[in-house]
Design an enzyme around this catalytic site. Structure first.
Site, PDB file in Angstrom:
ATOM      1  N   TYR A  33      88.846 -39.406  93.844  1.00  0.00           N
ATOM      2  CA  TYR A  33      89.695 -38.525  94.314  1.00  0.00           C
ATOM      3  C   TYR A  33      89.991 -37.391  93.923  1.00  0.00           C
ATOM      4  CZ  TYR A  33      90.066 -43.490  97.019  1.00  0.00           C
ATOM      5  OH  TYR A  33      90.203 -44.672  97.368  1.00  0.00           O
ATOM      6  N   HIS A  50      87.764 -49.799  90.291  1.00  0.00           N
ATOM      7  CA  HIS A  50      87.640 -49.682  91.432  1.00  0.00           C
ATOM      8  C   HIS A  50      86.536 -49.682  92.427  1.00  0.00           C
ATOM      9  CE1 HIS A  50      87.402 -45.270  94.394  1.00  0.00           C
ATOM     10  NE2 HIS A  50      87.304 -46.272  94.962  1.00  0.00           N
TER      11      HIS A  50
HETATM   12  N1  NDP Z   1      88.952 -49.321  97.098  1.00  0.00           N
HETATM   13  C1  NDP Z   1      88.420 -48.176  97.592  1.00  0.00           C
HETATM   14  O1  NDP Z   1      86.697 -48.808  97.736  1.00  0.00           O
HETATM   15  C2  NDP Z   1      88.855 -47.622  98.599  1.00  0.00           C
HETATM   16  C3  NDP Z   1      89.978 -47.416  98.831  1.00  0.00           C
HETATM   17  N2  NDP Z   1      90.155 -46.487  99.483  1.00  0.00           N
HETATM   18  C4  NDP Z   1      91.513 -45.802 100.170  1.00  0.00           C
HETATM   19  O2  NDP Z   1      91.931 -46.472 101.541  1.00  0.00           O
HETATM   20  C5  NDP Z   1      92.073 -45.675 101.921  1.00  0.00           C
HETATM   21  C6  NDP Z   1      92.647 -45.282 103.044  1.00  0.00           C
HETATM   22  O3  NDP Z   1      91.615 -45.876 104.522  1.00  0.00           O
HETATM   23  P1  NDP Z   1      90.764 -44.148 104.572  1.00  0.00           P
HETATM   24  O4  NDP Z   1      88.932 -44.607 104.013  1.00  0.00           O
HETATM   25  O5  NDP Z   1      91.401 -42.527 104.211  1.00  0.00           O
HETATM   26  O6  NDP Z   1      90.801 -44.101 106.103  1.00  0.00           O
HETATM   27  P2  NDP Z   1      92.261 -45.071 106.974  1.00  0.00           P
HETATM   28  O7  NDP Z   1      91.553 -46.414 107.185  1.00  0.00           O
HETATM   29  O8  NDP Z   1      93.240 -44.794 106.418  1.00  0.00           O
HETATM   30  O9  NDP Z   1      91.755 -43.408 108.195  1.00  0.00           O
HETATM   31  C7  NDP Z   1      92.187 -41.963 108.389  1.00  0.00           C
HETATM   32  C8  NDP Z   1      91.941 -41.143 109.361  1.00  0.00           C
HETATM   33  O10 NDP Z   1      92.745 -42.065 110.311  1.00  0.00           O
HETATM   34  C9  NDP Z   1      93.247 -40.727 110.321  1.00  0.00           C
HETATM   35  N3  NDP Z   1      94.760 -41.738 110.951  1.00  0.00           N
HETATM   36  C10 NDP Z   1      95.507 -41.078 110.171  1.00  0.00           C
HETATM   37  N4  NDP Z   1      97.073 -42.275 111.204  1.00  0.00           N
HETATM   38  C11 NDP Z   1      96.564 -41.919 112.303  1.00  0.00           C
HETATM   39  C12 NDP Z   1      97.172 -42.097 113.563  1.00  0.00           C
HETATM   40  N5  NDP Z   1      98.738 -42.652 113.313  1.00  0.00           N
HETATM   41  N6  NDP Z   1      97.048 -41.715 114.870  1.00  0.00           N
HETATM   42  C13 NDP Z   1      95.258 -41.461 114.840  1.00  0.00           C
HETATM   43  N7  NDP Z   1      95.044 -40.966 113.523  1.00  0.00           N
HETATM   44  C14 NDP Z   1      95.334 -41.227 112.656  1.00  0.00           C
HETATM   45  C15 NDP Z   1      93.579 -39.520 109.431  1.00  0.00           C
HETATM   46  O11 NDP Z   1      93.743 -38.480 110.260  1.00  0.00           O
HETATM   47  P3  NDP Z   1      94.532 -37.322 109.982  1.00  0.00           P
HETATM   48  O12 NDP Z   1      94.696 -37.024 108.373  1.00  0.00           O
HETATM   49  O13 NDP Z   1      94.076 -36.091 110.661  1.00  0.00           O
HETATM   50  O14 NDP Z   1      96.002 -38.038 110.021  1.00  0.00           O
HETATM   51  C16 NDP Z   1      92.513 -40.179 109.213  1.00  0.00           C
HETATM   52  O15 NDP Z   1      91.292 -39.342 109.694  1.00  0.00           O
HETATM   53  C17 NDP Z   1      92.487 -44.002 101.194  1.00  0.00           C
HETATM   54  O16 NDP Z   1      92.999 -42.941 101.061  1.00  0.00           O
HETATM   55  C18 NDP Z   1      92.148 -44.699  99.923  1.00  0.00           C
HETATM   56  O17 NDP Z   1      93.021 -44.127  99.223  1.00  0.00           O
HETATM   57  C19 NDP Z   1      89.716 -45.706 101.029  1.00  0.00           C
HETATM   58  C20 NDP Z   1      88.156 -46.190 100.947  1.00  0.00           C
HETATM   59  C21 NDP Z   1      87.526 -47.106  99.488  1.00  0.00           C
HETATM   60  O1  LIG Z   2      87.654 -43.805  98.949  1.00  0.00           O
HETATM   61  C1  LIG Z   2      87.137 -44.731  98.072  1.00  0.00           C
HETATM   62  O2  LIG Z   2      87.471 -45.478  97.548  1.00  0.00           O
HETATM   63  C2  LIG Z   2      85.544 -45.090  97.682  1.00  0.00           C
HETATM   64  O3  LIG Z   2      85.111 -45.958  96.764  1.00  0.00           O
HETATM   65  C3  LIG Z   2      84.670 -44.187  97.757  1.00  0.00           C
HETATM   66  O4  LIG Z   2      83.266 -44.904  98.184  1.00  0.00           O
HETATM   67  C4  LIG Z   2      84.485 -44.216  99.327  1.00  0.00           C
HETATM   68  O5  LIG Z   2      84.168 -44.939  99.726  1.00  0.00           O
HETATM   69  C5  LIG Z   2      83.215 -42.975 100.092  1.00  0.00           C
HETATM   70  O6  LIG Z   2      84.005 -43.209 101.412  1.00  0.00           O
HETATM   71  C6  LIG Z   2      82.916 -42.353  99.576  1.00  0.00           C
HETATM   72  O7  LIG Z   2      82.361 -41.434 100.185  1.00  0.00           O
END
Ligand code: NDP
Ligand SMILES: O=C(O)C(=O)[C@@H](O)[C@H](O)C(=O)CO
Length: 276
Positions: free
Chosen positions: A51, A108
């Site tokens: 990240y 990860h």
């Molecule tokens: N281990 C892995 O492989 C992965 C881990 N992750 C982790 O999971 C976390 C969360 O997943 P992420 O992909 O960010 O997606 P989320 O499902 O948390 O969605 C985030 C989006 O939702 C919006 N949002 C948040 N709260 C609200 C609300 N109350 N009302 C309307 N919209 C809302 C945010 O907008 P805004 O910010 O503008 O409010 C943003 O656009 C990541 O940040 C990361 O830390 C994610 C993907 C893969």
């Molecule tokens: O966000 C994470 O933790 C990921 O593993 C990424 O692969 C994420 O899912 C992603 O969309 C990167 O483009």
């Protein structure tokens, strides 16, 4: 400020039932958003080498003045798999975070074609013994991969962070986690917003409890025994997302939300996905 309840992990650590995602929160604005989140009650922060925001997370932790109350997560990227490589990666993460310890250290992605996740996990176990890591876990692991690391290292990961949202409720893998004593953590718990929050069934259930659709979805996660880590850069949404412990969904409501199942939303099958 909301008080987020905790559960006890298999290693005895008190673990929040809801945490804060930080993917895409970078730079000064990212740090400010994370500081706000801590002020709004979040105690579990999710970061990763990939990240490119470990410095921001560490800075926010220092600014909060409550380092000891926080659980800081980071993750070993695919390019650092291997015993020595993981130890080096952890030193880099600690340096960027500017912290004395990683609270939750995850692999990860398993990258099974590379096939080095067992030695990676062994290195994490040794880092834990040395006090540089508090809790060891994994992310995006299948049931077979979990069984293998447990058999080959003798240590059960405390957490498996996986894709989970109402479109992908992960019933089978959650049952495996329960039987092994592994806490589920949901990534993209709001399905990155997508069209999820406009689903009629979620709107109806939210209205019945006088909460927002987002709150209904996040309560679904916590009642299914998973820790969601919603990301929001917006303070008002951070408050809304944390405030989900004052109502309970019924069994029928949980089942109706799970009925939205359609499968993975992104190209993230752990058996084939490679992420370096
Ligand atoms: N281990 C892995 O492989 C992965 C881990 N992750 C982790 O999971 C976390 C969360 O997943 P992420 O992909 O960010 O997606 P989320 O499902 O948390 O969605 C985030 C989006 O939702 C919006 N949002 C948040 N709260 C609200 C609300 N109350 N009302 C309307 N919209 C809302 C945010 O907008 P805004 O910010 O503008 O409010 C943003 O656009 C990541 O940040 C990361 O830390 C994610 C993907 C893969
Ligand atoms: O966000 C994470 O933790 C990921 O593993 C990424 O692969 C994420 O899912 C992603 O969309 C990167 O483009």
């Amino acid at each position: 400020m909301v008080t987020i309840p905790t559960v006890t992990l298999n290693d005895g650590i008190a673990f929040p039932q809801l945490g804060f995602g930080t993917y895409t929160l970078t730079g000064a604005e990212g740090t400010d958003a994370i500081v706000e989140a801590i002020g709004n009650g979040y105690r579990l922060l999710d970061s990763a080498v990939n990240y490119e925001n470990e410095r921001e997370v560490g800075e926010a932790v220092r600014r909060s003045g409550i380092r000891d109350e926080l659980l800081v997560t980071t993750k070993v990227p695919g390019r650092d798999h291997g015993y020595d490589e993981t130890r080096r990666s952890a030193r880099g993460s600690l340096e960027r975070l500017g912290l004395e310890r990683i609270d939750l250290y995850l692999i990860h992605w398993p990258n099974p074609r590379v096939d080095r996740y067992v030695e990676t996990f062994q290195a994490m176990i040794d880092l834990q013994k040395e006090g540089l890591v508090r809790t060891v876990g994994v992310s995006n692991f299948t049931a077979a991969m979990l069984t293998r690391v447990i058999e080959e290292t003798g240590v059960t990961p405390a957490v498996n962070q996986i894709e989970m949202h109402p479109y992908f409720p992960q019933d089978e893998l959650r049952a495996v986690h329960s039987s092994l004593g592994i806490r589920t953590e949901s990534w993209s718990p709001l399905a990155r917003r997508s069209e999820l929050l406009g689903e009629q069934v979620i709107g109806d259930i939210a209205a019945a409890h006088a909460v927002t659709p987002t709150q209904a979805v996040l309560r679904w996660h916590t009642q299914l025994g998973s820790t969601p880590i919603p990301k929001s850069a917006t303070p008002a949404r951070q408050i809304e997302n944390a405030d989900v412990f004052g109502f309970d969904l019924t069994g029928d409501e949980l089942a109706a939300i799970s009925g939205l199942e359609r499968g993975r939303l992104w190209d993230g099958d752990p058996d084939t996905h490679e992420e370096m």
